[in-house]
Scaffold this motif. Sequence first.
Motif, short mmCIF file in Angstrom:
data_model
loop_
_atom_site.label_atom_id
_atom_site.label_comp_id
_atom_site.label_asym_id
_atom_site.label_seq_id
_atom_site.Cartn_x
_atom_site.Cartn_y
_atom_site.Cartn_z
N THR A 3 -3.82 -6.78 -2.19
CA THR A 3 -3.34 -6.34 -3.50
C THR A 3 -3.80 -4.91 -3.74
OG1 THR A 3 -3.45 -8.58 -4.42
CG2 THR A 3 -3.41 -6.76 -6.00
N VAL A 4 -2.89 -4.06 -4.24
CA VAL A 4 -3.22 -2.68 -4.55
C VAL A 4 -2.99 -2.43 -6.03
CG1 VAL A 4 -2.75 -0.24 -4.08
CG2 VAL A 4 -2.57 -1.92 -2.23
N TYR A 25 -13.36 -3.69 -1.59
CA TYR A 25 -12.12 -2.93 -1.71
C TYR A 25 -12.27 -1.53 -1.15
CZ TYR A 25 -14.25 -1.09 -6.09
OH TYR A 25 -15.08 -0.52 -7.04
N GLU A 31 -7.37 -0.90 -3.04
CA GLU A 31 -6.81 -1.98 -2.21
C GLU A 31 -7.91 -3.01 -2.01
OE1 GLU A 31 -5.01 -2.93 2.22
OE2 GLU A 31 -5.25 -0.84 1.60
N SER A 73 -6.57 4.54 -6.62
CA SER A 73 -5.86 3.40 -6.07
C SER A 73 -6.88 2.52 -5.37
CB SER A 73 -4.79 3.86 -5.09
OG SER A 73 -4.07 2.77 -4.60
N SER A 81 0.83 -1.20 0.00
CA SER A 81 0.00 0.00 0.00
C SER A 81 0.87 1.26 0.00
CB SER A 81 -0.93 -0.01 1.21
OG SER A 81 -1.79 1.10 1.18
#
Length: 172
Positions: free
Chosen positions: A117-118, A48, A70, A68, A18
Amino acid sequence: MRRRILVFLGTLLICLQSALATETIVSSLPGASVVGRGVLSYAFWDVYKVTLYARDGRFDFNKPFALSIEYFLAISGKDIADRSMREMRKQGFSDAAKLAAWHEQLKAIFPDVRNGTVLSAVYAPEQQTTFYNGPTIIGTIAGDDFGHAFFGIWLDEKTSEPRLRRALLGLS
């Protein structure tokens, strides 16, 4: 004891990914800061967390910005691409040839994701959208048509998630 170490290392890895993604956005978009953020949830599951970045924290669709995401769940890259296309169509984008081409590109770009996961996307108007997995470039798609259709999933007034849109734009 071993389990605690593994949990700690997993948590550290998620935090590191992140932080690297945020650093990537800031280096790709000088002067970027958070405009807003929100969590997409379905039923009992958080899917997310999404964050919108823009220069000086001021969003303008005609200036560079980034999103973005995540992820909190495991989702296949194909499913992400498929859902992206459905959302673009819901907003009224109807050029079948472009949608088919974008769909193929997105299926090639999006990896399978899991908790932590980003994925990020940086939009450069009149140029392209660049996609990142953490700090690594995983693909680009040229053109404003794509940028407006893709980012419209979250930012257009016709989004299927108006509450999330308001949070991203700092309106809630």
